[in-house]
Design an enzyme around this catalytic site. Sequence first.
Site, PDB file in Angstrom:
ATOM      1  N   HIS A  17      56.325 -23.039  68.817  1.00 29.75           N
ATOM      2  CA  HIS A  17      55.050 -22.420  69.613  1.00 29.75           C
ATOM      3  C   HIS A  17      55.498 -22.695  70.874  1.00 29.75           C
ATOM      4  CE1 HIS A  17      52.618 -22.722  66.061  1.00 29.75           C
ATOM      5  NE2 HIS A  17      53.234 -23.596  65.574  1.00 29.75           N
ATOM      6  N   HIS A 104      60.138 -33.346  56.440  1.00 29.53           N
ATOM      7  CA  HIS A 104      60.501 -32.557  57.686  1.00 29.53           C
ATOM      8  C   HIS A 104      60.956 -33.022  58.668  1.00 29.53           C
ATOM      9  CE1 HIS A 104      59.151 -28.889  59.903  1.00 29.53           C
ATOM     10  NE2 HIS A 104      58.443 -28.488  58.937  1.00 29.53           N
ATOM     11  N   ASP A 351      54.900 -21.078  54.292  1.00 19.87           N
ATOM     12  CA  ASP A 351      55.292 -20.052  53.377  1.00 19.87           C
ATOM     13  C   ASP A 351      55.416 -20.988  52.083  1.00 19.87           C
ATOM     14  OD1 ASP A 351      56.459 -17.594  54.323  1.00 19.87           O
ATOM     15  OD2 ASP A 351      57.320 -18.735  55.781  1.00 19.87           O
TER      16      ASP A 351
END
Length: 406
Positions: A17, A104, A351
């Site tokens: 980002h 993650h 996704d």
Amino acid sequence: MSTFGKLFRVTTYGESHCASVGAIIDGCPPGLELSPADIQVQLSRRRPGQSNLTTPRDEKDLVHLQSGTERGVTLGTPIGLLVKNEDQRPHDYSETDLYPRPSHADYTYLEKYGIKASSGGGRSSARETIGRVAAGAIAEKYLKLAYGIEIVAFVSSVGKIQIPSTVASPDDVDNDDAQDALSEEFRKLLGTVTRQEVDKYPTRCPHSETSERMTKRIIRAKEAQDSIGGTVTCVIRHVPSGLGEPVFDKFEATLGHAMLSIPATKGFEIGSGFKGTEVPGSKHNDPFVRRADGSLGTTTNWSGGIQGGITNGEDIYFRVGFKSPATISQAQQTVQYDGTPGELAARGRHDPCVVPRAVPIVEAMAAIVVMDQLLIQNSRKTAASLLPPITTLPPSMVRTKSSHAA
């Protein structure tokens, strides 16, 4: 680190980002006609929002060439390129201020650096691969023009749904009458499949019946706010023999390094892969044969185009496994950074399955590996060509300079 390659060196930058992502490419030969359109075609295949099987994040991923070219021709100097992040939503990740997302990289990045990006996984995000894909597109154009090399990847499985590729082995584990590691139909597909055929399907699986089943499986994961993994198979055609740097930079070792550096990868196999372990050497060996042009080839190609870590001129084919995406919208029982138990339901756009968009990333990293290895081998050949011919060794030990394939 953020640089890959020795002579064709690719350095990527950017987080999920931040203002932009991109790359610096050093070592591209001068004199190559290059325009943003040459790069954009692959970036558009990688970008989000392509279909209802991918994240709805709306990024056009338009590339801007910053340096290294003049009037559409490479100068041999570093090529700088960037792609702006236009559809950031860092507020979607406020939960990660408290919770490390399961499986993650939030926790591990914090452990390594003592600081982490506040949103989107930062550098661990697949947004980082934009620079790779752009660099790979440049490498591909050179490889195609200079050597006729073709690189085509496709989705070969989603979850337990696989494109038909193998022949069932005998039930008797002591029976050495093993079937071929890969079916004749799949080997034919490896030799003929094109990107146009692959892109006919939103799954990027060039087998209509399997693709339809894959679509249903991905949609099922999406509707359940879950995710699913899969594999990508890639073939590289018309690669010269002699590429690869034994012993630590064997061609397949460098290729494996490249593939396993892609986010979400969990496995790599080349040629017959793990299936080849079930086949006796008498059936797995690749006998040599003389081709019409006088060069040597092999009657089979279970080696996947590489022997002793060096390319032999046959097609190179391999498979890469991608795990189910870690970020899902289902509520998960976990703990906060301070160890306090809690429930995390991630927001954001994700996704449900990464493999359709991973196809151009696999192709890009394959192109970068081939390009780098070619430049290394050609530098060796050039240095050797300046020496007088060898006359003290038998012909079987020496390859004449004019007959080097690469």
